[in-house]
Design a protein around this motif. Structure first.
Motif, PDB file in Angstrom:
ATOM      1  N   ALA A 139       0.819  -1.212   0.000  1.00 29.86           N
ATOM      2  CA  ALA A 139       0.000   0.000   0.000  1.00 29.86           C
ATOM      3  C   ALA A 139       0.856   1.266   0.000  1.00 29.86           C
ATOM      4  O   ALA A 139       0.456   2.297  -0.550  1.00 29.86           O
ATOM      5  CB  ALA A 139      -0.937  -0.013   1.212  1.00 29.86           C
ATOM      6  N   GLN A 140       2.028   1.209   0.613  1.00 31.01           N
ATOM      7  CA  GLN A 140       2.913   2.366   0.655  1.00 31.01           C
ATOM      8  C   GLN A 140       3.576   2.649  -0.696  1.00 31.01           C
ATOM      9  O   GLN A 140       4.223   3.679  -0.875  1.00 31.01           O
ATOM     10  CB  GLN A 140       4.006   2.169   1.719  1.00 31.01           C
ATOM     11  CG  GLN A 140       3.510   2.266   3.155  1.00 31.01           C
ATOM     12  CD  GLN A 140       2.620   1.087   3.539  1.00 31.01           C
ATOM     13  OE1 GLN A 140       2.953  -0.058   3.241  1.00 31.01           O
ATOM     14  NE2 GLN A 140       1.502   1.367   4.202  1.00 31.01           N
ATOM     15  N   GLU A 141       3.396   1.732  -1.645  1.00 32.40           N
ATOM     16  CA  GLU A 141       3.960   1.911  -2.988  1.00 32.40           C
ATOM     17  C   GLU A 141       2.864   2.144  -4.022  1.00 32.40           C
ATOM     18  O   GLU A 141       3.047   1.943  -5.214  1.00 32.40           O
ATOM     19  CB  GLU A 141       4.790   0.671  -3.358  1.00 32.40           C
ATOM     20  CG  GLU A 141       5.998   0.491  -2.462  1.00 32.40           C
ATOM     21  CD  GLU A 141       6.524  -0.947  -2.406  1.00 32.40           C
ATOM     22  OE1 GLU A 141       7.653  -1.135  -1.928  1.00 32.40           O
ATOM     23  OE2 GLU A 141       5.787  -1.872  -2.814  1.00 32.40           O
ATOM     24  N   GLY A 142       1.708   2.598  -3.533  1.00 26.29           N
ATOM     25  CA  GLY A 142       0.551   2.763  -4.391  1.00 26.29           C
ATOM     26  C   GLY A 142       0.455   4.132  -5.023  1.00 26.29           C
ATOM     27  O   GLY A 142       1.449   4.867  -5.156  1.00 26.29           O
ATOM     28  N   LEU A 143      -0.767   4.495  -5.435  1.00 27.11           N
ATOM     29  CA  LEU A 143      -1.029   5.727  -6.160  1.00 27.11           C
ATOM     30  C   LEU A 143      -0.496   6.937  -5.405  1.00 27.11           C
ATOM     31  O   LEU A 143      -0.790   7.142  -4.228  1.00 27.11           O
ATOM     32  CB  LEU A 143      -2.539   5.874  -6.380  1.00 27.11           C
ATOM     33  CG  LEU A 143      -2.993   7.054  -7.233  1.00 27.11           C
ATOM     34  CD1 LEU A 143      -2.518   6.883  -8.667  1.00 27.11           C
ATOM     35  CD2 LEU A 143      -4.513   7.174  -7.189  1.00 27.11           C
ATOM     36  N   GLY A 144       0.314   7.750  -6.095  1.00 32.21           N
ATOM     37  CA  GLY A 144       0.855   8.969  -5.525  1.00 32.21           C
ATOM     38  C   GLY A 144       2.151   8.808  -4.767  1.00 32.21           C
ATOM     39  O   GLY A 144       2.798   9.802  -4.421  1.00 32.21           O
ATOM     40  N   ALA A 145       2.597   7.576  -4.519  1.00 33.33           N
ATOM     41  CA  ALA A 145       3.806   7.358  -3.724  1.00 33.33           C
ATOM     42  C   ALA A 145       5.083   7.551  -4.536  1.00 33.33           C
ATOM     43  O   ALA A 145       6.154   7.773  -3.960  1.00 33.33           O
ATOM     44  CB  ALA A 145       3.787   5.959  -3.119  1.00 33.33           C
ATOM     45  N   LYS A 146       4.982   7.455  -5.863  1.00 30.88           N
ATOM     46  CA  LYS A 146       6.159   7.565  -6.735  1.00 30.88           C
ATOM     47  C   LYS A 146       7.265   6.619  -6.275  1.00 30.88           C
ATOM     48  O   LYS A 146       8.444   6.981  -6.211  1.00 30.88           O
ATOM     49  CB  LYS A 146       6.681   8.997  -6.737  1.00 30.88           C
ATOM     50  CG  LYS A 146       5.860   9.962  -7.583  1.00 30.88           C
ATOM     51  CD  LYS A 146       6.147   9.776  -9.066  1.00 30.88           C
ATOM     52  CE  LYS A 146       5.451  10.827  -9.902  1.00 30.88           C
ATOM     53  NZ  LYS A 146       5.749  10.673 -11.342  1.00 30.88           N
ATOM     54  N   ALA A 147       6.903   5.382  -5.956  1.00 29.02           N
ATOM     55  CA  ALA A 147       7.874   4.392  -5.477  1.00 29.02           C
ATOM     56  C   ALA A 147       8.486   3.674  -6.681  1.00 29.02           C
ATOM     57  O   ALA A 147       7.786   2.961  -7.392  1.00 29.02           O
ATOM     58  CB  ALA A 147       7.197   3.398  -4.549  1.00 29.02           C
ATOM     59  N   PRO A 148       9.785   3.810  -6.920  1.00 27.52           N
ATOM     60  CA  PRO A 148      10.432   3.195  -8.092  1.00 27.52           C
ATOM     61  C   PRO A 148      10.767   1.718  -7.856  1.00 27.52           C
ATOM     62  O   PRO A 148      11.919   1.325  -7.716  1.00 27.52           O
ATOM     63  CB  PRO A 148      11.699   4.037  -8.272  1.00 27.52           C
ATOM     64  CG  PRO A 148      12.046   4.462  -6.879  1.00 27.52           C
ATOM     65  CD  PRO A 148      10.733   4.643  -6.150  1.00 27.52           C
ATOM     66  N   VAL A 149       9.734   0.901  -7.809  1.00 30.63           N
ATOM     67  CA  VAL A 149       9.910  -0.534  -7.574  1.00 30.63           C
ATOM     68  C   VAL A 149       9.310  -1.309  -8.738  1.00 30.63           C
ATOM     69  O   VAL A 149       8.456  -0.802  -9.471  1.00 30.63           O
ATOM     70  CB  VAL A 149       9.275  -0.968  -6.240  1.00 30.63           C
ATOM     71  CG1 VAL A 149      10.067  -0.424  -5.060  1.00 30.63           C
ATOM     72  CG2 VAL A 149       7.813  -0.511  -6.161  1.00 30.63           C
ATOM     73  N   ALA A 150       9.750  -2.561  -8.900  1.00 29.41           N
ATOM     74  CA  ALA A 150       9.327  -3.373 -10.043  1.00 29.41           C
ATOM     75  C   ALA A 150       9.137  -4.820  -9.627  1.00 29.41           C
ATOM     76  O   ALA A 150       9.838  -5.335  -8.754  1.00 29.41           O
ATOM     77  CB  ALA A 150      10.356  -3.290 -11.168  1.00 29.41           C
ATOM     78  N   VAL A 151       8.186  -5.475 -10.281  1.00 30.65           N
ATOM     79  CA  VAL A 151       8.007  -6.928 -10.210  1.00 30.65           C
ATOM     80  C   VAL A 151       8.252  -7.458 -11.609  1.00 30.65           C
ATOM     81  O   VAL A 151       7.781  -6.872 -12.591  1.00 30.65           O
ATOM     82  CB  VAL A 151       6.595  -7.300  -9.727  1.00 30.65           C
ATOM     83  CG1 VAL A 151       6.335  -8.801  -9.890  1.00 30.65           C
ATOM     84  CG2 VAL A 151       6.398  -6.896  -8.271  1.00 30.65           C
ATOM     85  N   ILE A 152       9.007  -8.560 -11.735  1.00 31.26           N
ATOM     86  CA  ILE A 152       9.278  -9.115 -13.057  1.00 31.26           C
ATOM     87  C   ILE A 152       8.672 -10.521 -13.163  1.00 31.26           C
ATOM     88  O   ILE A 152       8.445 -11.190 -12.157  1.00 31.26           O
ATOM     89  CB  ILE A 152      10.784  -9.171 -13.370  1.00 31.26           C
ATOM     90  CG1 ILE A 152      11.519 -10.123 -12.423  1.00 31.26           C
ATOM     91  CG2 ILE A 152      11.392  -7.777 -13.295  1.00 31.26           C
ATOM     92  CD1 ILE A 152      12.996 -10.318 -12.776  1.00 31.26           C
ATOM     93  N   SER A 153       8.412 -10.927 -14.391  1.00 33.58           N
ATOM     94  CA  SER A 153       7.845 -12.254 -14.620  1.00 33.58           C
ATOM     95  C   SER A 153       8.918 -13.327 -14.488  1.00 33.58           C
ATOM     96  O   SER A 153      10.130 -13.044 -14.565  1.00 33.58           O
ATOM     97  CB  SER A 153       7.222 -12.330 -16.017  1.00 33.58           C
ATOM     98  OG  SER A 153       8.239 -12.303 -17.016  1.00 33.58           O
ATOM     99  N   TYR A 154       8.478 -14.564 -14.321  1.00 35.43           N
ATOM    100  CA  TYR A 154       9.405 -15.686 -14.249  1.00 35.43           C
ATOM    101  C   TYR A 154      10.227 -15.773 -15.532  1.00 35.43           C
ATOM    102  O   TYR A 154      11.441 -16.020 -15.488  1.00 35.43           O
ATOM    103  CB  TYR A 154       8.625 -16.979 -14.023  1.00 35.43           C
ATOM    104  CG  TYR A 154       9.491 -18.203 -13.777  1.00 35.43           C
ATOM    105  CD1 TYR A 154       9.833 -18.572 -12.480  1.00 35.43           C
ATOM    106  CD2 TYR A 154       9.960 -18.980 -14.833  1.00 35.43           C
ATOM    107  CE1 TYR A 154      10.627 -19.685 -12.234  1.00 35.43           C
ATOM    108  CE2 TYR A 154      10.758 -20.096 -14.610  1.00 35.43           C
ATOM    109  CZ  TYR A 154      11.088 -20.446 -13.312  1.00 35.43           C
ATOM    110  OH  TYR A 154      11.879 -21.548 -13.091  1.00 35.43           O
TER     111      TYR A 154
END
Length: 233
Positions: free
Chosen positions: A140-155
């Motif tokens: 939730a802390q990486e949601g809308l408006g947080a501008k959190a530069p994080v990524a999930v990648i596929s297998y």
């Protein structure tokens, strides 16, 4: 006995015109094969159940923009409308999520590979019960408006880009001028819904805030667009 005799006579007759018989068999085989293939595709697209719990409670909302009573843009909505619909607190939906699709190159890799991107809010992968091989989903802390530069990648991206290295969590992918820290890798058995087109799968999921919508469109309701229709799928 007469039916068996007639069948034998028919086979004997066909054996005398082998070329004609082969053409008939080949034509029937191709026709029946194509018919079965069409039935299977229609089943997968229209009737096959989704591989998620409570799949009958999942809906896709699509917008269309009208001008002078004619559709000018289909499968799209003014950006502020999307944000308002997502942020509006109501009791009609348990969860809501935003998703935007694009393609970009990874700028900190020597070959600058092009990958399929999906910009999402944290609820999306949770709603489709995404399993993880490594790491975690957005929180939730990486949601809308947080501008959190994080990524999930596929297998598949994990295999192709990192050779399934166990130290992938914490590595970075650069898109544009932003370095995104990898926080999760989806599991091999994860089945992603193909929302754009058949066969289009995501390589990298990024936080919604970084989608490539131009700044002007983020605040524009469009020129004389007066109606937004929503349809479920």
């Amino acid at each position: 006995m007469s039916m068996i005799r007639e069948f034998q006579l028919a086979l004997n007759s066909l054996s005398r015109v082998k070329g004609y018989s082969a053409a008939i068999i080949l034509t029937l085989g191709i026709t029946l094969g194509a018919l079965v293939a069409i039935f299977m595709v229609n089943y997968q697209l229209l009737s096959a159940p989704l591989p998620y719990d409570n799949q009958d409670r999942l809906f896709i909302s699509k917008g269309s923009s009208f001008r002078d009573s004619e559709i000018k843009l289909s499968d799209t909505s003014p950006y502020p409308a999307l944000i308002d619909a997502y942020s509006f607190k109501d009791t009609d939906f348990e969860k809501k999520a935003l998703i935007n699709f694009n393609v970009d190159v990874i700028r900190n890799f020597p070959a600058s590979p092009r990958v399929n991107l999906s910009y999402i809010t944290p609820e999306y992968l949770d709603m489709i019960q995404t399993p993880f091989a490594l790491g975690r989903n957005f929180n939730a802390q990486e949601g809308l408006g947080a501008k959190a530069p994080v990524a999930v990648i596929s297998y598949e991206a994990w295999d192709k880009l990192f050779n399934k290295r166990q130290d992938t969590i914490g590595q970075t992918l650069r898109f544009g001028e932003v370095n995104f820290k990898i926080i999760g890798v989806t599991a091999k058995n994860f089945v992603e819904p193909e929302l754009v087109s058949v066969g289009r799968l995501t390589d990298v999921w990024l936080a919604w805030d970084f989608n490539l919508t131009e700044e002007g469109w983020r605040h524009s309701w469009g020129d004389n667009y007066r109606t937004i229709t929503l349809s479920d799928c």
